[in-house]
Design a protein around this motif. Structure first.
Motif, short mmCIF file in Angstrom:
data_model
loop_
_atom_site.label_atom_id
_atom_site.label_comp_id
_atom_site.label_asym_id
_atom_site.label_seq_id
_atom_site.Cartn_x
_atom_site.Cartn_y
_atom_site.Cartn_z
N VAL A 7 37.58 36.74 28.33
CA VAL A 7 37.88 35.70 29.19
C VAL A 7 36.76 35.19 29.68
O VAL A 7 36.08 36.00 30.37
CB VAL A 7 38.92 36.17 30.33
N ASP A 8 36.23 34.04 29.73
CA ASP A 8 34.94 33.39 29.94
C ASP A 8 35.22 31.93 30.20
O ASP A 8 35.83 31.21 29.23
CB ASP A 8 33.79 33.72 29.28
N ASP A 9 34.70 31.38 31.07
CA ASP A 9 34.83 29.76 31.27
C ASP A 9 34.11 29.04 30.24
O ASP A 9 34.02 27.79 30.17
CB ASP A 9 34.70 29.21 32.72
N LEU A 54 36.29 40.72 31.09
CA LEU A 54 36.50 39.68 31.85
C LEU A 54 35.20 38.85 32.59
O LEU A 54 34.49 39.69 33.33
CB LEU A 54 37.48 40.14 32.90
N ASP A 55 35.08 37.53 32.65
CA ASP A 55 33.98 36.90 33.52
C ASP A 55 34.57 37.01 34.83
O ASP A 55 35.46 36.85 35.32
CB ASP A 55 33.85 35.82 32.98
N ILE A 56 33.60 37.22 35.87
CA ILE A 56 34.12 37.33 37.13
C ILE A 56 33.81 35.84 37.80
O ILE A 56 34.64 35.48 38.59
CB ILE A 56 33.05 38.46 37.91
N GLU A 57 32.77 35.37 37.93
CA GLU A 57 32.83 33.98 38.26
C GLU A 57 33.03 32.95 37.36
O GLU A 57 32.51 32.60 36.39
CB GLU A 57 31.03 33.65 38.63
N MET A 58 34.47 32.36 37.71
CA MET A 58 35.06 31.36 36.95
C MET A 58 35.60 30.11 37.95
O MET A 58 35.72 30.30 38.99
CB MET A 58 36.12 31.87 36.19
N PRO A 59 35.56 29.04 37.36
CA PRO A 59 36.13 27.94 38.32
C PRO A 59 37.63 27.97 38.73
O PRO A 59 38.45 28.67 37.89
CB PRO A 59 36.16 26.42 37.67
N GLU A 76 42.49 48.41 30.02
CA GLU A 76 41.13 48.57 30.46
C GLU A 76 40.54 47.37 30.82
O GLU A 76 40.94 46.09 30.38
CB GLU A 76 40.24 49.34 29.64
N VAL A 77 39.51 47.21 31.78
CA VAL A 77 38.72 46.25 31.97
C VAL A 77 37.33 46.27 31.94
O VAL A 77 36.72 47.34 32.44
CB VAL A 77 39.14 45.25 33.50
N ILE A 78 36.60 45.54 31.28
CA ILE A 78 35.10 45.49 31.21
C ILE A 78 34.60 44.19 31.68
O ILE A 78 34.99 43.13 31.16
CB ILE A 78 34.72 45.63 29.62
N PHE A 79 34.13 44.07 32.80
CA PHE A 79 33.59 42.94 33.49
C PHE A 79 32.38 42.54 32.80
O PHE A 79 31.30 43.28 32.45
CB PHE A 79 33.30 43.23 34.91
N VAL A 80 32.09 41.18 32.63
CA VAL A 80 31.15 40.51 32.11
C VAL A 80 30.64 39.57 33.14
O VAL A 80 31.36 38.49 33.46
CB VAL A 80 31.27 39.94 30.85
N THR A 81 29.44 39.60 33.45
CA THR A 81 28.91 38.64 34.85
C THR A 81 27.32 38.44 34.55
O THR A 81 26.77 39.14 34.01
CB THR A 81 29.28 39.35 35.96
N ALA A 82 26.95 37.25 34.96
CA ALA A 82 25.48 36.85 35.10
C ALA A 82 25.04 37.50 36.30
O ALA A 82 23.70 37.22 36.66
CB ALA A 82 25.35 35.33 34.62
N TYR A 83 25.66 37.83 37.47
CA TYR A 83 25.31 38.13 38.61
C TYR A 83 25.43 39.63 39.21
O TYR A 83 26.65 40.22 38.76
CB TYR A 83 25.89 37.23 39.79
N TYR A 98 30.86 47.53 33.68
CA TYR A 98 30.39 45.81 33.79
C TYR A 98 29.38 45.69 32.91
O TYR A 98 28.36 46.55 32.65
CB TYR A 98 30.20 45.50 35.26
N LEU A 99 29.22 44.53 32.42
CA LEU A 99 27.94 44.05 31.55
C LEU A 99 27.36 42.96 32.14
O LEU A 99 28.09 41.85 32.31
CB LEU A 99 28.43 44.07 30.07
N LEU A 100 25.93 43.07 32.23
CA LEU A 100 25.35 41.73 32.61
C LEU A 100 24.64 40.94 31.60
O LEU A 100 24.47 41.34 30.45
CB LEU A 100 24.12 42.20 33.48
N LYS A 101 25.08 39.75 31.66
CA LYS A 101 24.32 38.69 30.92
C LYS A 101 23.11 38.38 30.84
O LYS A 101 22.61 38.20 31.93
CB LYS A 101 25.21 37.32 30.90
N PRO A 102 22.28 38.36 29.81
CA PRO A 102 22.46 38.40 28.28
C PRO A 102 22.87 39.91 28.09
O PRO A 102 22.27 40.72 28.65
CB PRO A 102 21.59 38.03 27.59
#
Length: 250
Positions: A7-9, A54-59, A76-83, A98-102
């Motif tokens: 899930v990512d916008d 799952l991306d955290i920040e989405m419109p 299970e949830v693995i968060f993926v975020t740029a922040y 959680y994983l930080l982008k990149p």
């Protein structure tokens, strides 16, 4: 093999993550992707994935709002975020990944391995419920629970029951009021940041104590703290002595 929904916008992020999973995590089967929360919710409810990236920040609805909209989430949830700010403290507190982008491939593989282990054991993901409760709280509450993942299982422990924490290299031992001890494979500084708002004091490089469990202070050397239900003297470093007195209003 575990099933996953991404899930990512941004479709480019989905493509990049899909490529990384195909190359480095062959045990993950991507069964669907979504670019917004409503689409993701429908896919999750119908396809029942083992894990959601799952991306955290989405419109519109963000990742946390998506999770709140799903009754009894058992994946299970693995968060993926740029922040490394928004909600991440609550994620850490609940011992979720959680994983930080990149995305770093080593961190990705480690997170997937942990997800695979949890799925195979078919454990109910109590940590996710703990996360959502924490996000709803405005102020720190000593009745909140922190997830302590050991090699055998994850314990959900009320913060108020933690007497002290002691580090040994990259491990931290939690000493509880009931006499239990839990050894966690994380350094003390990771918990220092999380527990300080709940009245914990870093009195020494290797020690973090719960102010509520301090019984007395010994005026030997640079000082020692005596904790409830403990015969061990917890040292106070010279650099921390004045801070300890200030915090304890001495």
């Amino acid at each position: 093999m575990i099933s996953a929904i991404l899930v990512d916008d941004e479709t480019l992020n989905i493509s990049n993550l899909s490529a990384l999973l195909a190359r480095h995590c062959p045990g993950v089967q991507i069964i669907a992707t979504a670019t917004h929360a409503d689409e993701a919710r429908e896919l999750i409810m119908t396809m029942k994935p083992d894990v959601v990236f799952l991306d955290i920040e989405m419109p519109g609805k963000n990742g946390f709002e998506l999770l709140r909209s799903i009754p009894d989430p058992d994946f299970e949830v693995i968060f993926v975020t740029a922040y490394d700010t928004y909600g991440i403290m609550a994620v850490k507190f609940s011992a979720l990944d959680y994983l930080l982008k990149p995305i770093n491939t080593t961190e990705l593989k480690d997170a997937v391995e942990r997800a695979e282990a949890s799925v195979q054991l078919k454990k109910q993901n109590l940590r996710l419920g703990n996360l959502l409760q924490l996000l709803d709280k405005k102020q720190p509450d000593e009745n909140e629970k922190i997830a302590l993942p050991t090699l055998k299982e994850t314990y959900l422990v009320p913060v108020k029951d933690i007497v002290r924490c002691e580090s040994s290299n990259n491990y931290t031992t939690f000493y509880l009021a009931n006499g239990a001890e839990h050894i966690i494979s994380k350094p003390l500084y990771a918990y220092d940041e999380m527990l300080t708002p709940y009245g914990f004091i870093r009195c020494h490089q290797s020690h973090l104590v719960n102010k509520a469990h301090i019984v007395s202070i010994l005026n030997e050397d640079s000082g020692y703290l005596i904790m409830q239900r403990s015969d061990k003297k917890v040292p106070i470093s010279k650099q921390k002595k004045s801070l300890i007195k200030t915090l304890l209003k001495l």
